[in-house]
Design a protein around this motif. Structure first.
Motif, mmCIF file in Angstrom:
data_model
loop_
_atom_site.group_PDB
_atom_site.id
_atom_site.type_symbol
_atom_site.label_atom_id
_atom_site.label_comp_id
_atom_site.label_asym_id
_atom_site.label_seq_id
_atom_site.Cartn_x
_atom_site.Cartn_y
_atom_site.Cartn_z
ATOM 1 N N THR A 1 1.828 -10.559 -67.304
ATOM 2 C CA THR A 1 1.768 -9.681 -66.135
ATOM 3 C C THR A 1 2.936 -8.698 -66.146
ATOM 4 O O THR A 1 4.084 -9.100 -66.379
ATOM 5 N N LEU A 2 2.637 -7.430 -65.942
ATOM 6 C CA LEU A 2 3.668 -6.377 -65.948
ATOM 7 C C LEU A 2 4.489 -6.457 -64.668
ATOM 8 O O LEU A 2 3.930 -6.469 -63.562
ATOM 9 N N LYS A 3 5.827 -6.497 -64.823
ATOM 10 C CA LYS A 3 6.722 -6.581 -63.655
ATOM 11 C C LYS A 3 7.202 -5.175 -63.282
ATOM 12 O O LYS A 3 7.880 -4.524 -64.079
ATOM 13 N N ILE A 4 6.838 -4.757 -62.071
ATOM 14 C CA ILE A 4 7.073 -3.377 -61.633
ATOM 15 C C ILE A 4 8.112 -3.328 -60.518
ATOM 16 O O ILE A 4 8.108 -4.188 -59.617
ATOM 17 N N GLY A 5 8.965 -2.303 -60.576
ATOM 18 C CA GLY A 5 9.901 -2.017 -59.492
ATOM 19 C C GLY A 5 9.488 -0.737 -58.781
ATOM 20 O O GLY A 5 9.085 0.245 -59.444
ATOM 21 N N VAL A 6 9.543 -0.715 -57.469
ATOM 22 C CA VAL A 6 9.102 0.438 -56.656
ATOM 23 C C VAL A 6 10.301 1.063 -55.959
ATOM 24 O O VAL A 6 11.006 0.390 -55.185
ATOM 25 N N ILE A 7 10.527 2.361 -56.228
ATOM 26 C CA ILE A 7 11.628 3.101 -55.598
ATOM 27 C C ILE A 7 11.030 3.988 -54.504
ATOM 28 O O ILE A 7 10.342 4.964 -54.788
ATOM 29 N N GLY A 8 11.282 3.618 -53.259
ATOM 30 C CA GLY A 8 10.732 4.363 -52.129
ATOM 31 C C GLY A 8 9.560 3.629 -51.516
ATOM 32 O O GLY A 8 8.462 3.634 -52.083
ATOM 33 N N THR A 9 9.811 2.979 -50.383
ATOM 34 C CA THR A 9 8.747 2.164 -49.753
ATOM 35 C C THR A 9 8.212 2.864 -48.503
ATOM 36 O O THR A 9 8.047 2.254 -47.448
ATOM 37 N N GLY A 10 7.960 4.149 -48.644
ATOM 38 C CA GLY A 10 7.346 4.902 -47.543
ATOM 39 C C GLY A 10 5.841 4.864 -47.653
ATOM 40 O O GLY A 10 5.275 3.870 -48.153
ATOM 41 N N ALA A 11 5.188 5.938 -47.244
ATOM 42 C CA ALA A 11 3.724 5.926 -47.137
ATOM 43 C C ALA A 11 3.060 5.570 -48.457
ATOM 44 O O ALA A 11 2.350 4.555 -48.560
ATOM 45 N N ILE A 12 3.321 6.374 -49.490
ATOM 46 C CA ILE A 12 2.555 6.110 -50.723
ATOM 47 C C ILE A 12 3.163 4.952 -51.503
ATOM 48 O O ILE A 12 2.457 4.234 -52.227
ATOM 49 N N GLY A 13 4.474 4.722 -51.349
ATOM 50 C CA GLY A 13 5.089 3.570 -52.002
ATOM 51 C C GLY A 13 4.482 2.268 -51.507
ATOM 52 O O GLY A 13 4.149 1.376 -52.297
ATOM 53 N N GLN A 14 4.271 2.177 -50.205
ATOM 54 C CA GLN A 14 3.618 0.987 -49.646
ATOM 55 C C GLN A 14 2.169 0.893 -50.116
ATOM 56 O O GLN A 14 1.689 -0.193 -50.457
ATOM 57 N N ASP A 15 1.498 2.063 -50.153
ATOM 58 C CA ASP A 15 0.080 2.050 -50.543
ATOM 59 C C ASP A 15 -0.072 1.610 -52.001
ATOM 60 O O ASP A 15 -0.944 0.817 -52.347
ATOM 61 N N HIS A 16 0.828 2.094 -52.852
ATOM 62 C CA HIS A 16 0.770 1.685 -54.262
ATOM 63 C C HIS A 16 1.157 0.218 -54.428
ATOM 64 O O HIS A 16 0.529 -0.522 -55.197
ATOM 65 N N ALA A 17 2.162 -0.250 -53.686
ATOM 66 C CA ALA A 17 2.549 -1.671 -53.772
ATOM 67 C C ALA A 17 1.391 -2.548 -53.304
ATOM 68 O O ALA A 17 1.101 -3.597 -53.893
ATOM 69 N N ARG A 18 0.703 -2.079 -52.254
ATOM 70 C CA ARG A 18 -0.466 -2.823 -51.765
ATOM 71 C C ARG A 18 -1.541 -2.909 -52.821
ATOM 72 O O ARG A 18 -2.077 -3.983 -53.103
ATOM 73 N N ARG A 19 -1.853 -1.781 -53.462
ATOM 74 C CA ARG A 19 -2.961 -1.790 -54.437
ATOM 75 C C ARG A 19 -2.585 -2.610 -55.677
ATOM 76 O O ARG A 19 -3.412 -3.363 -56.192
ATOM 77 N N ILE A 20 -1.332 -2.551 -56.091
ATOM 78 C CA ILE A 20 -0.910 -3.376 -57.224
ATOM 79 C C ILE A 20 -1.077 -4.861 -56.891
ATOM 80 O O ILE A 20 -1.546 -5.665 -57.703
ATOM 81 N N THR A 21 -0.727 -5.196 -55.657
ATOM 82 C CA THR A 21 -0.725 -6.597 -55.224
ATOM 83 C C THR A 21 -2.115 -7.108 -54.877
ATOM 84 O O THR A 21 -2.469 -8.244 -55.172
ATOM 85 N N GLN A 22 -2.950 -6.243 -54.284
ATOM 86 C CA GLN A 22 -4.211 -6.726 -53.698
ATOM 87 C C GLN A 22 -5.474 -6.228 -54.410
ATOM 88 O O GLN A 22 -6.523 -6.844 -54.326
ATOM 89 N N SER A 23 -5.365 -5.100 -55.129
ATOM 90 C CA SER A 23 -6.598 -4.508 -55.696
ATOM 91 C C SER A 23 -6.605 -4.461 -57.221
ATOM 92 O O SER A 23 -7.651 -4.612 -57.838
ATOM 93 N N LEU A 24 -5.444 -4.218 -57.813
ATOM 94 C CA LEU A 24 -5.410 -3.996 -59.258
ATOM 95 C C LEU A 24 -5.104 -5.301 -59.984
ATOM 96 O O LEU A 24 -4.801 -6.328 -59.368
#
Ligand SMILES: NC(=O)C1=CN([C@@H]2O[C@H](COP(=O)(O)OP(=O)(O)OC[C@H]3O[C@@H](n4cnc5c(N)ncnc54)[C@H](O)[C@@H]3O)[C@@H](O)[C@H]2O)C=CC1
Ligand SMILES: O=C1[C@H](O)[C@H](O)[C@@H](O)[C@H](O)[C@H]1O
Length: 337
Positions: A2-25
């Motif tokens: 599993t690829l380990k990802i770090g997210v810089i910026g947890t605003g609108a799209i940062g949260q949306d991308h973290a959500r999709r990585i966690t729940q959809s992808l």
């Protein structure tokens, strides 16, 4: 693995991308986050149930041993430093648009990536992953309307905040049309011009809205992009290609036609997160899959540079009213033809 990802910026799209990585992808997990508002970052970890560390800043996150790839979803002016830092550590990086806020900044990233010797950067231009744009490109590429001659576009937002400025209509908004039309037409830009229709009463006093961006491509195609960020009625993206033998339009997002209360209607989306939700999923799954195979694909740092050069010309055209030439540096062989 599993690829380990770090997210810089947890605003609108940062949260949306973290959500999709966690729940959809599939194939990746968020192990690190950071934001200049640490409390917000912590809240995102909790809201999404992430098994992630909150880092003090983006550079510490990039340096972290268990961060294998980086997502840059912070404000645009911070993108260059974080992308360069990821390249310096040889870590694949998905950077939301813009790659950098100037062409010079994008060129520094291009030069760093070429020097590294292997692609590490994917830029978050998601429209080439949208089913509608891909269907439109298929019509063009299969010669169903002849050679494209003219393209009419509209990029409409229901409203924007007071912090939104006239140049952001280019650097934050029309940058999507600038990128996707290069891909759609397999072309680059020769010149741009900006004209101002009558201003809407619904725009802040400092903001020119709507605007019309006129572009000419190297192949001679003429493009007009209406950007109207206080249109009130919805988030509405239109693209019509006029060819030698026919016309092709970007399909409308699917919605249930309704007949009720003496009206015949179809809902219009109001949120960019919904309008391109599938495209965001596809682009980010593509990044994850590629990185897991030891590669990086999708919109490149060169695409980020090409968009920025054109955007810079548009911003100059906003100020001068002139037809401004778009002058790009020679494309490095590293990025293909
Ligand atoms: N591809 C697309 O369709 C979209 C792309 N974007 C792009 O994504 C980026 C973020 O946009 P939004 O999420 O709408 O903005 P936002 O303001 O909601 O989120 C940005 C976050 O970055 C944080 N931040 C700022 N500087 C930072 C730093 N030095 N280190 C760590 N965090 C920092 C802010 O505190 C904020 O939480 C922008 O570049 C924007 O252009 C935004 C919306 C859609
Ligand atoms: O990147 C984006 C969004 O995707 C919308 O397309 C734009 O309207 C918005 O200005 C920008 O933040």
């Amino acid at each position: 693995m599993t690829l380990k990802i770090g997210v810089i910026g947890t605003g609108a799209i940062g949260q949306d991308h973290a959500r999709r990585i966690t729940q959809s992808l599939s194939g990746a997990t968020v192990v690190a986050v950071t934001d200049i508002h640490p409390q917000q970052a912590q809240e995102v970890v909790q809201k999404l149930g992430l098994n992630a560390t909150v880092y003090a800043n983006g550079h510490d996150l990039i340096a972290a041993a268990d961060v294998e790839a980086v997502l840059v979803t912070s404000w645009g002016p911070t993108h260059e430093e974080f992308v360069l830092a990821a390249i310096a550590r040889g870590k694949p990086v998905f950077c939301e648009k813009p790659l950098a806020v100037t062409a010079e900044g994008c060129m520094r990233i291009v030069q760093a990536e070429v020097e590294h010797g292997k692609r590490l950067v994917q830029v978050g231009f998601m429209r080439p992953y949208d089913k509608g744009y891909r269907a439109l490109k298929n019509v063009i590429d299969s010669d169903q309307i002849g050679a494209p001659l003219i393209v009419h576009c509209a990029h409409r937002n229901p409203s924007v905040g007071d912090g939104y400025t006239t140049d952001m209509a280019i650097t934050d908004t029309v940058i999507h049309e600038i990128d996707v039309l290069r891909w759609l037409l397999d072309d680059d830009y020769a010149s741009v011009q900006v004209v101002y229709p009558k201003k809407t009463r619904n725009a802040s006093s400092h903001l020119a809205d709507p605007q019309i961006i006129l572009m000419e491509t190297a192949k001679g195609v003429r493009i007009d992009v209406e950007v109207f960020v206080n249109c009130q009625y919805g988030y509405d993206i239109q693209c019509e290609v006029v060819g030698e033998t026919g016309i092709a339009r970007l399909p409308e997002p699917s919605a249930v036609p309704m007949r009720s209360q003496a009206r015949n209607s179809v809902a219009i989306l109001t949120d960019w997160k919904q309008r391109f939700i599938d495209a965001y999923d596809v682009e980010l799954q593509g990044f994850i899959d590629a990185v897991r195979q030891g590669e990086v694909g999708g919109p490149s740092a060169w695409d980020g540079y090409a968009a920025a050069v054109t955007a810079d010309a548009c911003v100059l055209a906003q100020k001068t009213g002139d037809i401004v030439p778009v002058r790009m540096a020679p494309r490095p062989a590293f990025y293909g033809r």
